[in-house]
Design an enzyme around this catalytic site. Structure first.
Site, short mmCIF file in Angstrom:
data_model
loop_
_atom_site.label_atom_id
_atom_site.label_comp_id
_atom_site.label_asym_id
_atom_site.label_seq_id
_atom_site.Cartn_x
_atom_site.Cartn_y
_atom_site.Cartn_z
CG HIS A 577 -2.16 -0.94 0.77
ND1 HIS A 577 -2.27 -2.22 1.23
CD2 HIS A 577 -3.18 -0.76 -0.10
CE1 HIS A 577 -3.34 -2.78 0.68
NE2 HIS A 577 -3.91 -1.92 -0.12
NE ARG A 684 -7.37 -0.58 -3.27
CZ ARG A 684 -6.59 -0.33 -4.34
NH1 ARG A 684 -6.51 0.90 -4.82
NH2 ARG A 684 -5.91 -1.29 -4.91
NE ARG A 720 -12.04 -3.56 -2.48
CZ ARG A 720 -10.72 -3.54 -2.61
NH1 ARG A 720 -10.14 -4.31 -3.50
NH2 ARG A 720 -9.98 -2.76 -1.87
CD GLU A 813 -9.69 -9.04 -4.62
OE1 GLU A 813 -8.89 -8.20 -4.25
OE2 GLU A 813 -10.74 -9.32 -4.00
CG ASN A 836 -2.76 -4.98 -6.69
OD1 ASN A 836 -2.14 -4.89 -7.74
ND2 ASN A 836 -3.44 -3.96 -6.17
CG ASP A 837 -5.37 -9.30 -2.90
OD1 ASP A 837 -4.38 -9.53 -2.18
OD2 ASP A 837 -6.21 -8.43 -2.65
NE ARG A 847 -1.47 -6.19 -1.98
CZ ARG A 847 -2.68 -5.74 -2.30
NH1 ARG A 847 -3.71 -6.57 -2.29
NH2 ARG A 847 -2.86 -4.49 -2.61
CB CYS A 884 -9.56 -2.71 -10.37
SG CYS A 884 -9.91 -4.10 -9.32
#
Ligand code: PEP
Ligand code: MG
Length: 948
Positions: A577, A684, A720, A813, A836-837, A847, A884
């Site tokens: 992040h 998010r 989401r 994901e 990402n996931d 990650r 995304c």
């Protein structure tokens, strides 16, 4: 785990003396295949060192460490000798608890026994006639209720009930009265107002021993229209000592006592009002226990013997828990103190015990008759777990890291690394040390005030104003003064108290509170630097390259963009992040470059390339010139791209893809639209929640979502639902500690367990939509049942709040969802792939892993194969697919993802103009060609080389 069990009791044993009894015991152990016969020598040797008589007719024979080689399996057996056996000259035993323990598991048995022995059970031991009776008496826990001064905290900084509950839990947790998970069992809705601003809250899950902690906030807290000035947090279980508890309640139901309680802010006085055990204000000394197997019977006996040489009373507590007499073996053993725990001794004033504290501390340090290895900080940090060899892997030294935020940057290095402070730990002059400390704090406060006055950035002003408040915190100062009174020097008292407070904050794994720990350390270091005469690290005047071990998202968010030209870190990953925040701020960043970057001399020029991860230390002038030219070229490209950012992204052969923005703040939608976003592809919402100090109610959420929809002016919004868990905890939605949070209760797994929360969020969204285009998706779907359960809740909500322009989808994901996409595609309206996931779970690489995350490349063919299958499945059923994850803005990935047929790319809005510009240079047919080749590649590196 050792347990005392009926089937392990042998009744009616006989022995004429101890030697025969030991033989009898070994025979039992051999019979049960726990030891080989040679273990007898170990038992005898141990008895020779000192008798294992425990008290009340019980002995606990066990072998020496050398005899552990004869143990086949850890276990304990009990033998009852109705005629008794003389054990240590004067004492007869009737029960022997013989232990065969490969390590220090026997401490658990000792703890069980010694707790039972707090009451006098000698007659029951002697006269027992059945195994059941013995087990029952040994397991009998004395009724208890921990209620003592160390469980009271006043002037506690707290903004809301969450803060209060956290603080109350911390007090209980520090003393091992509750275990992780307790805080989740505290339901603020169940708080009871006792009157006069005093409230109580009770929970009985995750309680190790009944206790009450009392918290008084600095300022009364608003709760349900009333105020809280005192909170009693009651940890209760069936061992709760009801008479003692009722006495406490009687006091609290007495209005005059309650009034006193409200007005009092001194924990000592509060303890007196409520009849809590008071920690005598006696001279004290602390020492960390270094014995490998804890304070077991032998060292404890030594401690008793030393303590008994003094007439005055000596009491001791482990990790600030309940005090017990240091002259009682049973009581000492009941502490169950392990290596690494801190023993605090207090001595009765004006007696020989005060001077005796030195002898006691020295004896504990010397191992109380055992050889001890010194204990180091790392071991303490490892929470006193068994000694294990830790394998560490050093990063290879190289001049490149992971490209985390695009762009070239150079400037003087501003290296932030731990500074070394040298000081004497002890001082005899309390007055002088107190004065030094006060002076240092005053100087730091003055510096901070000046800094606040000069700073133009509001967020920075706020942070430093909070630092000023921390330096005024009476609790903090009081804690340090306690250390000074114990003859610690000013730097030692200051550092040790701050570090302990920061560690306590961190333990919660709550990001907001962890940030407070960082703040504490921040002010801690400033004051320590003044005390030790270490000069401050001066920030360069010109824009600099910030070099740190790692930067948290909050560190990045605090950065002054005009001063920080770029970021270079030793650890970290591109989809962590912090990297996402750096990208959002547009600061070039290279992360995970190895710890050697911390050795770069401050002010040396460093050049970083956020596009390929390279960095150069002290670059030649020609390189800088090249970088300046390159940066200028990039700037021109960006200016050009920005001019056309509102135009669609259409390839040369007329294939259009939707370009959307990822946002985490409601007021970011406006900027995203200006940057060219045609939609918000990912809101998010957990980040929206994090902007609130307490859980936003339906109305607050509705207002938040309206801001986004209003700013979008008719463009679609993909929202989401809450994705809490993993590395994104919410302070007011605590999740019990998990071994693997990324594989735990996260995303939809959490909200389906809290359907009210999900329902409330869905209602707020539908109400805010006003029939504007709304797309709701559920995160972390791995099973079709999860999707259907979430969809069923939404369908229910839709009945009350109809919404015409709604699409419902899921995030892909988890590899399981990608593999099941042919089934899911029949039921959803769309998929949004969170690369990402998806990459993290496909490659099984965290990650944010400091060393491995560079290997978790979303362009790995395995991830691309999952994306390919998902897109094909979706298109077969006429559904659309977006990306995304961070991959959507990666210039190398854009042609591949387009070629795989994705319909939407959603990214940080700063990336939009450049990605749109890139797409306009591409040929879709060529992209399809590249994508097919990518699916055949054997590595991410090979995929990245395709377009070259
Ligand atoms: C993802 O996993 O790719 C994603 C977009 O979600 P987050 O980064 O918030 O976990
Ligand atoms: Mg994700």
């Amino acid at each position: 785990m050792l347990a005392l069990d009926v089937q392990h009791v042998r009744m009616d044993q006989h022995a004429v003396d101890k030697a025969q009894a030991l033989e009898c015991l070994v025979n039992i152990l051999v019979e049960d295949k726990l030891v080989t016969p040679e273990y007898l020598e170990g038992l005898k040797a141990r008895e020779q060192q000192s008798a294992t008589y425990l008290g009340q007719g019980i002995a606990i024979p066990h072998g020496t460490p050398q005899s552990r080689q004869y143990i086949l399996e850890t276990g304990v057996r009990l033998a009852h000798f109705p005629q008794g056996v003389v054990w240590d000259g004067e004492n007869k035993i009737y029960l022997a608890v013989v232990i065969a323990a490969k390590s220090d598991e026997h401490l658990q048995v000792l703890q069980i026994l010694t707790r039972a022995l707090i009451d006098d059970v000698s007659d029951r031991v002697k006269n027992a006639t059945s195994a059941e009776q013995i087990i029952e008496l040994l397991h009998a826990q004395p009724p208890s209720l921990a209620l003592h001064e160390n469980l009271i905290a006043t002037q506690v900084p707290a903004n809301d009930t969450d803060d209060l509950l956290w603080q109350a839990t911390q007090l209980l947790k520090q003393q091992k009265l509750v275990e992780p998970g307790f805080i989740c069992a505290l339901d603020p809705k169940q708080m009871i107002h006792l009157g006069e601003g005093t409230w109580s809250i009770t929970a009985s899950e995750h309680v190790l021993s009944p206790a009450v902690s009392i918290i008084k906030p600095e300022h009364p807290i608003e709760h349900q229209g009333e105020s809280i000035s005192t909170l009693l947090c009651i940890a209760s279980n069936d061992q709760l000592d009801m008479p003692q508890f009722n006495r406490l309640m009687d006091i609290l139901f007495d209005p005059s006592q309650l009034e006193k309680l409200t007005q009092e802010n001194d924990s000592h006085q509060i303890a007196q009002i409520i009849g809590a055990e008071i920690i005598p204000d006696w001279p004290s000394r602390s020492v960390t226990l270094a014995n490998a197997h804890g304070l077991h019977a032998r060292p404890a006996t030594q401690l008793v013997n030393i303590s008994k040489t003094f007439k005055g009373d000596i009491q001791v507590s482990a990790d600030d828990g309940q005090l017990v007499s240091a002259k009682s073996l049973t009581k000492l053993l009941s502490l169950g103190c392990k290596r690494g725990q801190v023993l605090t001794f207090i001595a009765e004033p004006n007696t020989d015990a005060v001077a005796g504290l030195d002898d006691i501390i020295a004896a504990v340090k010397n191992g109380l008759g055992e050889e001890v290895e010194p204990i180091d900080e790392q071991e303490l940090a490892n929470n006193n777990t068994d000694k294990v060899e830790v394998l560490t892997f050093e990063e290879e030294e190289s001049n490149s890291g992971i490209p985390a935020s695009s762009g070239l940057a150079f400037g003087p290095a501003h290296v932030i690394k731990p500074r070394e402070f040298k000081y004497e730990r002890n001082s005899k002059n309390v007055k002088a040390e107190t004065a030094k400390l006060e002076q240092a704090i005053a100087q730091v406060k003055e510096n901070i005030r000046q800094f606040i006055a000069e700073s133009k950035v509001e967020a920075i002003k706020q942070i430093f104003t909070a630092h000023l408040e921390m330096l005024d915190d009476p609790d903090l100062i009081q804690g340090v003064h306690k250390g000074l009174k114990q003859n610690l020097s000013a730097p030692a008292a200051w550092h040790e108290h701050i570090e302990a407070a920061a560690k306590a904050q961190e333990q919660l794994k709550d990001h907001l509170l962890a940030e407070r720990a960082a703040d504490l350390r921040d002010i801690g270091e400033r004051v320590l630097a003044v005390l030790c005469g270490v000069p401050d690290v001066v920030e360069p005047q010109e824009p600099y390259i910030l070099i740190m071990h790692d930067v948290g998202p909050s560190d990045v968010a605090r950065l002054d963009k005009d001063r920080v030209a770029g970021i270079l870190t030793a650890v970290g990953g591109a989809s962590a992040h912090s990297a996402i925040v750096a990208r959002a701020l547009g600061i070039p960043a290279v992360v995970g470059a190895g710890s050697s970057v911390l050795k770069i001399e401050s002010n040396t020029t460093v050049l970083i390339n956020g596009d390929n991860g390279d960095f150069v230390i002290d670059p030649a002038q020609s390189l800088i010139e090249h970088a300046v030219a390159e940066r200028e070229r990039q700037r021109q490209i960006r200016i050009e791209a920005e001019k056309h950012c509102l135009e669609p992204a259409i390839t040369l052969d007329k294939h259009q893809v939707e370009i959307a923005a990822n946002i985490g703040k409601v007021n970011a939608a406006g900027k995203a639209v200006k940057d060219g976003a045609e939609a918000i592809g990912l809101l998010r919402t957990e980040l929206v929640f994090m902007a609130h100090n307490s859980a936003p109610d339906e109305k607050t959420q509705e207002a938040d979502y309206r801001v986004v929809l209003d700013d979008l002016a008719g463009r679609p919004l993909v929202v989401r639902t809450l994705d809490v868990g993993g590395d994104k905890p919410l302070p007011y939605l605590p999740i019990a500690e998990e071994e693997n949070p990324f594989l735990g209760i996260r995303g939809i797994r959490l909200t389906l367990r809290k359907p009210e929360l999900l329902r409330q969020q869905l209602v707020a969204l539908l109400k805010a939509s006003d029939n504007r285009p709304l797309r709701i998706m559920f995160p972390m779907i791995g099973r079709v049942e999860e999707w259907r359960a979430a969809k069923a809740i939404l369908d229910e909500v839709r009945q009350d709040y109809p919404c015409e322009n709604l699409e419902v989808g899921i995030m892909i994901e988890v590899p399981a969802a990608a593999l099941l996409s042919p089934i899911l595609a029949q039921e959803v309206d769309f998929f949004s792939i969170g690369t990402n996931d998806l990459t993290q779970y496909t490659m099984a690489i965290d990650r944010g892993h400091p060393l491995l995350s560079a290997e978790a490349d979303g362009l790995h063919p395995s991830v691309l194969l999952l994306i390919d299958q998902t897109v094909r499945a979706a298109h077969q059923y006429g559904k659309w697919v977006g990306i995304c994850g961070e991959l959507a803005a990666d210039p190398k990935a854009v042609p591949v993802l387009m070629g795989l047929g994705v319909d939407e790319l959603s990214m940080s809005s700063t990336s939009i103009p450049l990605v749109k510009a890139q797409i306009r240079t591409l040929n879709f047919a060529e992209c399809q060609n590249i994508a097919q080749k990518a699916l055949q590649c054997d590595s991410a590196t090979a995929v990245r080389q395709l377009g070259e």
